[in-house]
Write a protein that holds these residues in place. Structure first.
Motif, short mmCIF file in Angstrom:
data_model
loop_
_atom_site.label_atom_id
_atom_site.label_comp_id
_atom_site.label_asym_id
_atom_site.label_seq_id
_atom_site.Cartn_x
_atom_site.Cartn_y
_atom_site.Cartn_z
N ILE A 175 0.03 9.34 -7.57
CA ILE A 175 0.86 8.24 -8.06
C ILE A 175 0.92 7.08 -7.08
CG2 ILE A 175 2.26 9.75 -9.51
CD1 ILE A 175 4.50 9.45 -7.39
N THR A 176 0.07 7.11 -6.04
CA THR A 176 0.09 5.99 -5.09
C THR A 176 -0.20 4.65 -5.77
OG1 THR A 176 -2.23 6.39 -4.44
CG2 THR A 176 -0.50 7.47 -3.14
N PRO A 177 -1.08 4.58 -6.81
CA PRO A 177 -1.27 3.28 -7.47
C PRO A 177 0.03 2.73 -8.08
CG PRO A 177 -3.07 4.76 -8.03
CD PRO A 177 -2.03 5.59 -7.34
N LEU A 178 0.83 3.60 -8.70
CA LEU A 178 2.09 3.15 -9.29
C LEU A 178 3.09 2.74 -8.22
CD1 LEU A 178 4.08 2.74 -11.61
CD2 LEU A 178 4.56 5.20 -11.54
N VAL A 179 3.15 3.47 -7.13
CA VAL A 179 4.08 3.12 -6.05
C VAL A 179 3.75 1.73 -5.50
CG1 VAL A 179 4.90 3.72 -3.74
CG2 VAL A 179 4.55 5.52 -5.45
N THR A 180 2.45 1.44 -5.36
CA THR A 180 2.08 0.14 -4.80
C THR A 180 2.51 -1.01 -5.70
OG1 THR A 180 -0.14 0.16 -5.79
CG2 THR A 180 0.10 1.11 -3.61
N ILE A 181 2.26 -0.90 -6.99
CA ILE A 181 2.63 -2.03 -7.86
C ILE A 181 4.14 -2.11 -8.03
CG2 ILE A 181 0.42 -1.91 -9.06
CD1 ILE A 181 2.06 -0.91 -11.55
N SER A 195 8.17 7.12 4.17
CA SER A 195 6.99 7.67 3.49
C SER A 195 5.84 7.77 4.49
CB SER A 195 6.58 6.79 2.32
OG SER A 195 6.04 5.57 2.79
N ALA A 196 4.74 8.40 4.05
CA ALA A 196 3.57 8.52 4.91
C ALA A 196 2.97 7.15 5.23
CB ALA A 196 2.53 9.41 4.25
N ALA A 197 3.27 6.15 4.40
CA ALA A 197 2.74 4.80 4.64
C ALA A 197 3.31 4.18 5.91
CB ALA A 197 3.05 3.92 3.44
N GLU A 198 4.50 4.61 6.32
CA GLU A 198 5.16 4.02 7.49
C GLU A 198 4.34 4.18 8.76
OE1 GLU A 198 9.47 4.44 9.84
OE2 GLU A 198 9.02 5.68 8.07
N ARG A 252 -1.44 12.71 2.94
CA ARG A 252 -2.36 11.75 3.52
C ARG A 252 -3.79 11.92 2.98
NH1 ARG A 252 -0.43 9.24 8.14
NH2 ARG A 252 -2.54 8.97 8.97
N SER A 253 -3.93 12.55 1.82
CA SER A 253 -5.26 12.76 1.25
C SER A 253 -5.76 11.54 0.49
CB SER A 253 -5.26 13.97 0.32
OG SER A 253 -4.41 13.76 -0.79
N ARG A 254 -4.82 10.70 0.00
CA ARG A 254 -5.21 9.54 -0.78
C ARG A 254 -4.28 8.37 -0.45
NH1 ARG A 254 -8.99 9.88 -4.36
NH2 ARG A 254 -8.35 7.93 -5.30
N ALA A 255 -4.80 7.18 -0.74
CA ALA A 255 -4.00 5.97 -0.53
C ALA A 255 -4.45 4.90 -1.51
CB ALA A 255 -4.15 5.45 0.91
N TYR A 282 0.86 -1.18 0.00
CA TYR A 282 0.00 0.00 0.00
C TYR A 282 0.90 1.23 0.00
CZ TYR A 282 1.07 0.63 4.97
OH TYR A 282 1.72 0.84 6.16
N ASP A 283 0.32 2.36 -0.37
CA ASP A 283 1.05 3.62 -0.33
C ASP A 283 0.09 4.74 0.05
OD1 ASP A 283 3.46 5.21 -0.72
OD2 ASP A 283 2.42 6.06 -2.46
N VAL A 284 0.64 5.76 0.69
CA VAL A 284 -0.13 6.92 1.14
C VAL A 284 0.52 8.17 0.57
CG1 VAL A 284 -0.86 8.25 3.15
CG2 VAL A 284 -0.83 5.74 3.26
N SER A 285 -0.29 9.08 0.03
CA SER A 285 0.25 10.31 -0.53
C SER A 285 0.88 11.15 0.59
CB SER A 285 -0.84 11.10 -1.24
OG SER A 285 -1.84 11.51 -0.32
N PRO A 286 1.82 12.02 0.25
CA PRO A 286 2.52 12.81 1.28
C PRO A 286 1.58 13.61 2.18
CG PRO A 286 3.68 12.97 -0.81
CD PRO A 286 2.40 12.25 -1.09
#
Length: 542
Positions: free
Chosen positions: A490-496, A414-417, A362-365, A356-360
């Motif tokens: 770009i969170t979808p690209l970061v996740t894949i 990252s914000a995901a941490e 935190r508005s989207r994931a 998973y990834d979270v935008s800087p």
């Protein structure tokens, strides 16, 4: 450098965009069926803007012998300009006025094709005069199933009682070569390749002997690799001299010399507003000029804004970092059809990884998945994407328990941490990915897309992330993904990228490539050069 502050002048609320194209060329004609087409689609309750009527009048103008004057019609318009209405009017007119036996609508993306099919079907269903002409009609209500409308993943089509068909296709190099009919619509034409048109043109030209076929190219402005659009534009700009006499070219755009660089404090806002009105026939009616300037202009990449909103072609060498052509070639059309028809996702995967990834801000994931298919290709999919972050831990936990036994991969720093403690509380094992490893994964993802090692099923949010991704270099050659503009997700690209990295790394190991060489992107002449790994069986470990 921070963006310059620009005060936007007061906008005239009653003004609308230019209703005539800046660049136009069309064959001489005696009459036009444009008003007939408009009267026909008026049965749906919709009326055209002046610009839409202008396009139809010229596109379906007629010669003295009754045939259409234009063999090729190129319509270059910015977003929210009403292009889809024009195409629907043209298809319906082809069916009910011209009696065209075979009509093909095609686009580069499945979501665009599906949307076009659904919109035209809805118009037909709500208009009794049209719906009664559909094959299989026996008094059904508009919402009922009917034989003549196919809406499954394997086939999108509309067939009428007189045998006329409208087929909707996702375009690829192979199927474009076989396109032939009375009307061929090539939407999203920015991604067409000259070889595809060269293969299709002879068969279409042969139909001009007895019929009056037409090819439509519809698109926003040319991107760096838009060879077909650039060629059409050069032809459309030439003074009329009697040659190339069957091209109708209509382009809404503004002067390429306009200064629209938001970083430049000397930008003339009044001139920019005039440019927006000139390039956007839907300005003031379908989209507000305030939104264009306050949101899009302030947030979008400079070249992207000029292309999408001002109709100015992107300069050669300035296109998306990830090639749209390469990304399209990674698409699995059979899987798309299966998902559309049965609602399933790729199940036959091994070594499945969840990330998973979270935008800087935190508005989207997004939550992503990757695994290895039986054919050795690495499959990537966005499982979920949405606003906020509160939903992410439970979403990741549910997917992990259902699909994977390998630890969830999380990018450190990252914000995901911040969500790791909650994941572990939910019993989900986590493996932390440091910056160096993530950067190596970004390079591998770039290579995998270029070389066709990756497979995907086309998802709109992932497509958008691919277009918006740019490299942020960490040294001479190593890079990570960054957003092209503040509105991009770009969170979808970061996740894949995170999910696919272990499988792609294993693939490089099977080539007996040393790890230190594998983690390095080579350059040639200052440009990134992708390695070309072989698609083999992949094994990964925890």
């Amino acid at each position: 450098m921070s963006a310059a502050v620009h005060l936007i002048p007061r906008i005239d609320s009653d003004r609308v965009g230019a209703q005539r194209p800046r660049i136009e060329r069309f064959p001489p004609s005696q009459t036009t069926a444009g008003q007939d087409f408009t009267d026909l689609i008026a049965l749906t309750g919709e009326k055209p803007d002046d610009s839409q009527q202008y396009v139809l009048d010229r596109a379906v103008a007629e010669r003295p012998d009754g045939k259409l004057s234009a063999f090729e019609v190129a319509l270059i318009e910015t977003r929210q300009s009403g292009k889809n209405w024009i195409l629907e009017a043209r298809m319906l007119g082809g069916v009910f006025l011209l009696g065209e036996r075979q009509i093909i609508y095609s686009a580069q993306r499945f979501s665009t094709v599906k949307k076009a099919h659904r919109s035209l079907v809805n118009k037909i269903r709500r208009t009794p005069a049209f719906f009664k002409k559909v094959y299989g009609y026996q008094g059904q209500k508009p919402a009922d199933d009917i034989k003549g409308i196919k809406s499954n993943g394997a086939e999108l089509s509309i067939e009428f009682q007189n045998g006329i068909r409208i087929d909707f296709f996702v375009r690829s190099g192979d199927n474009v070569r076989g396109f032939t009919g009375d009307l061929i619509i090539l939407d999203e034409a920015y991604d067409l390749e000259s070889e595809e048109i060269a293969a299709m043109m002879p068969a279409m030209a042969a139909r001009t002997v007895e019929g009056s076929p037409q090819i439509w190219y519809t698109s926003s402005s040319a991107r760096a690799k838009s060879d077909v659009l650039r060629s059409l534009r050069e032809r459309g700009k030439k003074p009329w001299d009697g040659t190339d006499a069957r091209l109708c070219y209509l382009e809404w755009s503004t002067d390429e010399d306009i200064n629209s660089d938001r970083e430049d404090p000397e930008v003339d806002m009044d001139a920019l507003i005039e440019a927006v009105y000139e390039a956007n026939p839907g300005a003031g009616s379908r989209i507000s000029v305030e939104y264009i300037l306050e949101t899009e202009w302030r947030a979008m990449d400079h070249h992207e804004f000029r292309c999408e909103r001002l109709g100015i072609p992107i300069p050669l060498g300035s296109d998306d970092f990830i090639s749209s052509t390469s990304w399209t070639r990674c698409r699995d059309n059979e899987l798309i059809a299966a998902i559309e028809e049965f609602g399933g996702v790729e199940q036959n995967l091994r070594d499945v990884r969840i990330t998973y990834d979270v935008s800087p801000d935190r508005s989207r994931a997004s939550i992503g998945l990757s695994g290895v298919r039986a054919d050795g290709r690495v499959y990537a999919e966005v499982i979920d994407s949405g606003e906020g972050v509160d939903w992410v831990p439970r979403g990741v936990a549910d997917i992990w328990h259902a699909r994977s036994q390998l630890p969830v991969l999380v990018q450190m720093g990252s914000a995901a941490e911040d969500l790791i403690p909650e994941l572990r509380r939910l019993g989900v094992p986590v493996r932390e990915v440091v910056l160096r490893e993530y950067a190596a994964g970004c390079g591998r993802m770039f290579d995998a897309i270029k070389d066709g090692i990756l497979a995907h099923s086309e998802q709109e949010q992932l497509d958008s992330a691919i277009r918006a991704a740019r490299p942020s270099y960490k040294g001479d050659t190593r890079f990570i993904w960054k957003r092209a503009h503040a509105l991009a997700d770009i969170t979808p690209l970061v996740t894949i990228t995170l999910a696919a990295n272990p499988a792609l790394k294993a693939l490089s190991r099977e080539k007996n490539t040393p790890d230190d060489a594998d983690e390095r992107q080579t350059t040639r002449g200052g440009r990134l050069v992708a390695r070309r790994p072989r698609a083999q069986r992949i094994t990964t470990s925890r």
